[in-house]
Design an enzyme around this catalytic site. Structure first.
Site, mmCIF file in Angstrom:
data_model
loop_
_atom_site.group_PDB
_atom_site.id
_atom_site.type_symbol
_atom_site.label_atom_id
_atom_site.label_comp_id
_atom_site.label_asym_id
_atom_site.label_seq_id
_atom_site.Cartn_x
_atom_site.Cartn_y
_atom_site.Cartn_z
ATOM 1 N N THR A 162 0.839 -1.194 0.000
ATOM 2 C CA THR A 162 0.000 0.000 0.000
ATOM 3 C C THR A 162 0.879 1.251 0.000
ATOM 4 O OG1 THR A 162 -0.210 0.182 2.424
ATOM 5 C CG2 THR A 162 -1.778 -1.256 1.282
ATOM 6 N N GLY A 163 0.371 2.292 -0.615
ATOM 7 C CA GLY A 163 1.124 3.541 -0.693
ATOM 8 C C GLY A 163 2.427 3.387 -1.452
ATOM 9 N N SER A 164 2.379 2.682 -2.594
ATOM 10 C CA SER A 164 3.620 2.383 -3.318
ATOM 11 C C SER A 164 3.751 3.148 -4.628
ATOM 12 C CB SER A 164 3.738 0.877 -3.576
ATOM 13 O OG SER A 164 2.552 0.348 -4.130
ATOM 14 N N SER A 189 5.045 6.037 -4.858
ATOM 15 C CA SER A 189 6.231 6.886 -4.765
ATOM 16 C C SER A 189 7.004 6.517 -3.501
ATOM 17 C CB SER A 189 5.859 8.377 -4.717
ATOM 18 O OG SER A 189 5.104 8.664 -3.542
ATOM 19 N N GLY A 190 8.178 7.104 -3.353
ATOM 20 C CA GLY A 190 8.938 7.044 -2.112
ATOM 21 C C GLY A 190 9.279 5.654 -1.640
ATOM 22 N N GLY A 237 7.422 3.235 -0.413
ATOM 23 C CA GLY A 237 6.578 2.161 -0.934
ATOM 24 C C GLY A 237 6.989 1.724 -2.322
ATOM 25 N N TYR A 270 1.248 11.899 15.009
ATOM 26 C CA TYR A 270 1.900 10.936 14.119
ATOM 27 C C TYR A 270 2.627 9.849 14.903
ATOM 28 C CZ TYR A 270 5.337 9.094 10.810
ATOM 29 O OH TYR A 270 6.122 8.266 10.047
#
Length: 266
Positions: A13-15, A17-18, A20, A155
């Site tokens: 998940t969240g892949s 960019s960056g 991920g 966070y």
């Protein structure tokens, strides 16, 4: 080491960019078929295209995991190509806010995005792993979960929850063949971090060349034993290890990739 990932399917998940993206790319390079997830269609498809161009296998899943409908869409897209053996819960967000700036509404939204989103995917994908007798769930946490600062309290609290749920899940999955672990990065040099440090460098007197900025930031903001920031590929390598059969005996663990930022005898 043979990671034995050929034939496995992984959702990261969240892949788009960056960090991920680095995780998805390395899993694919090791033989896994990866499902690249994001909310922006163009960026997500671009990552999948790059993986395929490098000889890997990749599919795309789009959706906002902070909603049930979005999680349903992502799970359906991920499962369309076959069972998911590996779930990497990387998606999340943070803001550089103080206690005074982080309102209760921001706390609630951060928990929804960073914690409940991962729970949604666990509940949608892990039961089938359990039925098959093998699977991996890996949370991307962080050292701030156990060594928080005064900043970003919303966070750091959400990171602590990610660590906690991973251990609880490991206990729940006892004897099932499915493991649950955490990879806890320190400060990692993704594009957004480099931009942030470059922007604040003049105010800190760190100079203008990147090597000097990184060295100063590592000394003043995130002191560690290596004197630098981590690289996305170093975190991805830890995920790859935990994702494969060679890590069958590892569950309920936190693998820190932080250059020694967090110091503990455990």
């Amino acid at each position: 080491m043979d990671t034995q990932l050929t034939g496995k399917r992984a959702l990261v998940t969240g892949s788009s960019s960056g960090l991920g993206e680095a995780i998805a790319s390395m899993l694919a390079a090791e033989g896994a078929e990866v499902v690249v997830h994001g909310r922006d269609a163009d960026r997500t498809k671009a990552v999948a295209t790059a993986i395929r161009a490098a000889g890997g296998r990749a599919a795309v899943a789009l959706g906002d995991l902070a909603t049930d409908a979005g999680a349903d869409a992502v799970a359906a897209a991920a499962l369309a190509g076959g069972p998911v053996d590996i779930l990497v819960n990387n998606a999340g967000g943070y803001g550089h806010l103080s206690w005074a700036e982080a309102t209760p509404e921001i706390w609630a939204r951060t928990y929804e995005v960073n914690v409940v989103s991962g729970v949604r995917m666990i509940q949608r994908l892990v039961p089938a792993m359990r039925e098959r007798g093998w699977g991996r769930v890996i949370q991307i946490g962080g050292g701030l979960a156990v060594q928080p600062t005064q900043a970003q309290p919303h966070y750091t609290a959400s990171l602590a929850a990610r660590h906690n749920l991973a251990v609880s899940l490991a206990r729940e999955l006892e004897g099932s063949g499915v493991t649950s672990n955490v990879v806890a990065p320190g400060a990692i040099l993704v594009d957004s971090v480099r931009r942030l440090l470059t922007d604040i460098a003049p105010a800190h007197g760190w100079g203008e060349d990147w090597e000097g900025i990184e060295r100063a930031a590592a000394g003043e903001l995130v002191p560690n034993d290596t004197g630098r920031l981590g690289r996305p590929e170093e975190v991805a390598a830890a995920v790859v290890y935990l994702a494969g059969p060679p890590a069958d005996y590892v569950s309920g663990a936190t693998l820190r990739v932080d250059g020694g930022t967090v110091r503990s005898v455990q």
